[in-house]
Motif scaffolding. Structure first.
Motif, PDB file in Angstrom:
ATOM      1  N   ASP A 102       0.891  -1.168   0.000  1.00 51.99           N
ATOM      2  CA  ASP A 102       0.000   0.000   0.000  1.00 51.99           C
ATOM      3  C   ASP A 102       0.928   1.217   0.000  1.00 51.99           C
ATOM      4  O   ASP A 102       1.090   1.910   0.999  1.00 51.99           O
ATOM      5  N   THR A 103       1.538   1.459  -1.137  1.00 52.20           N
ATOM      6  CA  THR A 103       2.672   2.375  -1.279  1.00 52.20           C
ATOM      7  C   THR A 103       2.363   3.806  -0.875  1.00 52.20           C
ATOM      8  O   THR A 103       3.246   4.517  -0.377  1.00 52.20           O
ATOM      9  N   VAL A 104       1.136   4.237  -1.090  1.00 55.93           N
ATOM     10  CA  VAL A 104       0.796   5.627  -0.772  1.00 55.93           C
ATOM     11  C   VAL A 104      -0.238   5.721   0.351  1.00 55.93           C
ATOM     12  O   VAL A 104      -0.886   6.751   0.528  1.00 55.93           O
ATOM     13  N   GLY A 105      -0.397   4.658   1.114  1.00 54.71           N
ATOM     14  CA  GLY A 105      -1.319   4.686   2.244  1.00 54.71           C
ATOM     15  C   GLY A 105      -2.755   4.934   1.838  1.00 54.71           C
ATOM     16  O   GLY A 105      -3.520   5.596   2.552  1.00 54.71           O
ATOM     17  N   TYR A 106      -3.158   4.370   0.699  1.00 55.47           N
ATOM     18  CA  TYR A 106      -4.459   4.654   0.107  1.00 55.47           C
ATOM     19  C   TYR A 106      -5.580   3.821   0.707  1.00 55.47           C
ATOM     20  O   TYR A 106      -6.739   4.233   0.744  1.00 55.47           O
ATOM     21  N   SER A 107      -5.253   2.632   1.213  1.00 54.18           N
ATOM     22  CA  SER A 107      -6.279   1.682   1.616  1.00 54.18           C
ATOM     23  C   SER A 107      -6.807   1.941   3.022  1.00 54.18           C
ATOM     24  O   SER A 107      -6.396   2.879   3.712  1.00 54.18           O
ATOM     25  N   ASN A 108      -7.726   1.085   3.425  1.00 53.95           N
ATOM     26  CA  ASN A 108      -8.261   1.101   4.789  1.00 53.95           C
ATOM     27  C   ASN A 108      -8.424  -0.348   5.216  1.00 53.95           C
ATOM     28  O   ASN A 108      -8.391  -1.254   4.374  1.00 53.95           O
ATOM     29  N   PRO A 109      -8.588  -0.615   6.517  1.00 57.04           N
ATOM     30  CA  PRO A 109      -8.600  -2.011   6.967  1.00 57.04           C
ATOM     31  C   PRO A 109      -9.627  -2.910   6.282  1.00 57.04           C
ATOM     32  O   PRO A 109      -9.312  -4.058   5.938  1.00 57.04           O
ATOM     33  N   VAL A 110     -10.836  -2.410   6.068  1.00 54.81           N
ATOM     34  CA  VAL A 110     -11.862  -3.256   5.441  1.00 54.81           C
ATOM     35  C   VAL A 110     -11.461  -3.625   4.012  1.00 54.81           C
ATOM     36  O   VAL A 110     -11.457  -4.796   3.619  1.00 54.81           O
ATOM     37  N   GLU A 111     -11.088  -2.622   3.231  1.00 52.50           N
ATOM     38  CA  GLU A 111     -10.718  -2.865   1.839  1.00 52.50           C
ATOM     39  C   GLU A 111      -9.441  -3.695   1.725  1.00 52.50           C
ATOM     40  O   GLU A 111      -9.314  -4.535   0.827  1.00 52.50           O
ATOM     41  N   PHE A 112      -8.503  -3.460   2.639  1.00 42.58           N
ATOM     42  CA  PHE A 112      -7.239  -4.181   2.574  1.00 42.58           C
ATOM     43  C   PHE A 112      -7.464  -5.663   2.887  1.00 42.58           C
ATOM     44  O   PHE A 112      -6.901  -6.538   2.232  1.00 42.58           O
ATOM     45  N   GLY A 113      -8.290  -5.933   3.869  1.00 41.49           N
ATOM     46  CA  GLY A 113      -8.628  -7.318   4.163  1.00 41.49           C
ATOM     47  C   GLY A 113      -9.335  -7.977   3.000  1.00 41.49           C
ATOM     48  O   GLY A 113      -9.054  -9.128   2.643  1.00 41.49           O
ATOM     49  N   GLN A 114     -10.243  -7.244   2.366  1.00 40.26           N
ATOM     50  CA  GLN A 114     -10.969  -7.784   1.213  1.00 40.26           C
ATOM     51  C   GLN A 114     -10.025  -8.056   0.045  1.00 40.26           C
ATOM     52  O   GLN A 114     -10.230  -9.019  -0.710  1.00 40.26           O
ATOM     53  N   LEU A 115      -8.990  -7.216  -0.093  1.00 41.79           N
ATOM     54  CA  LEU A 115      -8.019  -7.417  -1.174  1.00 41.79           C
ATOM     55  C   LEU A 115      -7.281  -8.750  -0.982  1.00 41.79           C
ATOM     56  O   LEU A 115      -7.088  -9.504  -1.943  1.00 41.79           O
ATOM     57  N   PHE A 116      -6.898  -9.052   0.242  1.00 43.97           N
ATOM     58  CA  PHE A 116      -6.226 -10.328   0.499  1.00 43.97           C
ATOM     59  C   PHE A 116      -7.178 -11.506   0.266  1.00 43.97           C
ATOM     60  O   PHE A 116      -6.763 -12.547  -0.251  1.00 43.97           O
ATOM     61  N   ASP A 117      -8.435 -11.328   0.625  1.00 45.92           N
ATOM     62  CA  ASP A 117      -9.428 -12.375   0.343  1.00 45.92           C
ATOM     63  C   ASP A 117      -9.533 -12.614  -1.161  1.00 45.92           C
ATOM     64  O   ASP A 117      -9.596 -13.755  -1.624  1.00 45.92           O
ATOM     65  N   TYR A 118      -9.540 -11.515  -1.906  1.00 45.67           N
ATOM     66  CA  TYR A 118      -9.644 -11.605  -3.371  1.00 45.67           C
ATOM     67  C   TYR A 118      -8.447 -12.354  -3.948  1.00 45.67           C
ATOM     68  O   TYR A 118      -8.588 -13.232  -4.807  1.00 45.67           O
ATOM     69  N   LEU A 119      -7.262 -12.001  -3.472  1.00 48.39           N
ATOM     70  CA  LEU A 119      -6.052 -12.642  -3.990  1.00 48.39           C
ATOM     71  C   LEU A 119      -6.027 -14.130  -3.636  1.00 48.39           C
ATOM     72  O   LEU A 119      -5.613 -14.964  -4.449  1.00 48.39           O
TER      73      LEU A 119
END
Length: 389
Positions: free
Chosen positions: A173-190
């Motif tokens: 998250d190079t520019v600190g763009y994400s948030n905990p909910v979205e970041f967790g969902q991104l790992f689920d997606y991957l």
């Protein structure tokens, strides 16, 4: 019921990303001292620098590689053969080593910085991870600006890297763009869309531009990551990185929730923070979690009263557990009579509740005009109390 604890690795990039903090410039000798302390603290991986960046950076990575005996040493490399070659040479004396290869994957980076198409970036990932694999058993690949990358394309980039030999995939998250909910969902997606997800260790590298770096990293752990990258004291580019001392403390206090194990020697936390604060010439904010001067201080009368009755009323983490020496309760205008009476008795006075009826109003008058009331102030207050009494 036996609970299986997940092992989480700590990847410290204080010497690389931390040194990108404006005004911070560690000498080679300081980097070696920091690396030894990080090893003592228990980190699994130390990113010692960016060897291709300068002759001094190369020498620093080489020096750290020789000095560290247990932690894995890594150098950073762009997706370029010459960068990887520099990492090979700089880490040749390391007891344990890996390489960290990265290329940006987001549209804005592809188009504005790299001037590369999607296919060209994918080809670069394949070619350079494959090249690095010739020299390193452990190859980490990072899709820079992963959180602003199209999800299907990010999954393709990760799968390409794994097929080319990457053993670690670091979601940045190079520019600190994400948030905990979205970041967790991104790992689920991957996990669902990278066929070989389970063949690699997934890591996370978060920046603190919106103040969520540590929260994002912790959420990633709950959704499939088993390595966290960060720095001590949250040093780093712009607003800094995930503060590893906060992560370690969270794992310790909330083991019931995170259910993870690590190699961190928590009692070395304050020593590690102090050393890096000294060498970076950056003071730790007084209200900084875990290692700040006020992290274990209480001034409010209600808090002080509860604390004196049972420390756990207002402390979920003891200062001793992170290597902090317990200091006396600070006395100020918000302090209550219980804390003042306790302090006076520790100073050798014999003060009763009835005495406090005389002492407390004098204390309040002094405290209203002082940031903190010192022992000398208390002695003067006792003199006044005796005169009035």
């Amino acid at each position: 019921m036996i609970i299986m604890m997940k092992r989480v690795q700590f990847f410290d990039t204080t010497l690389r990303d931390g040194e990108q903090t404006i005004g911070v410039n560690f000498s080679i000798s300081q980097k070696v001292q920091i690396a030894k302390q990080l090893e003592k603290w228990g980190v699994d991986v130390i990113e010692a620098g960016f060897p291709i960046a300068s002759p001094e950076d190369f020498e620093a990575v080489a020096a750290v590689s020789k000095a560290v005996k247990h932690a894995t040493i890594t150098g950073l490399a762009r997706a370029k053969n010459k960068d990887i070659d520099a990492c090979v040479k700089a880490t040749k004396d390391a007891a344990h080593k890996q390489v960290h290869v990265f290329i940006a994957t987001s549209p804005i980076h592809r188009e504005s910085k790299l001037h590369m198409s999607k296919d060209e970036v994918i080809q670069s990932i394949h070619d350079h991870v494959s090249y690095a694999k010739q020299f390193f058993d452990v190859v980490q690949f990072s899709p820079e600006d992963a959180t602003r990358t199209e999800k299907p394309y990010l999954a393709k980039a990760c799968q390409t890297a794994i097929e080319a030999g990457a053993t670690i995939i670091n979601i940045a998250d190079t520019v600190g763009y994400s948030n905990p909910v979205e970041f967790g969902q991104l790992f689920d997606y991957l996990r669902e869309n990278v066929p070989d997800f389970d063949k690699a260790v997934f890591s996370t590298h978060c920046h603190d531009d919106l103040g969520m770096a540590t929260a994002n990293a912790l959420e990633a752990i709950k959704h499939g990551a088993s390595r966290i990258e960060g720095t001590i004291n949250g040093l780093g580019e712009r607003a800094g990185n995930t503060a590893l001392e906060e992560v370690a403390a969270a794992f310790y206090v909330r083991k019931d929730y995170f259910q993870v194990e690590d190699h961190i020697n928590l009692k070395e936390t304050k020593n590690t923070s102090d050393l890096i604060s000294k060498f970076s010439e950056m003071d730790v904010p007084h209200n900084k979690a875990v290692v700040g001067k006020n992290a274990f201080s209480h001034e409010s009368g209600i808090h002080q009263d509860g604390f004196l009755k049972n420390h756990a009323t207002y402390e979920i983490l003891t200062p001793q557990s992170v290597g902090v020496k317990r200091s006396a309760l600070p006395l100020g205008k918000l302090s209550g009579s219980h804390a003042i009476m306790d302090k006076l008795n520790k100073m050798g006075y014999s003060v009763s509740r009835d005495d406090m009826k005389i002492i407390f109003p004098i204390f309040k008058n002094v405290a209203d005009n002082e940031k903190l009331v010192s022992e000398e102030d208390l002695k003067d207050i006792m003199t006044q109390a005796r005169v009035r009494g």
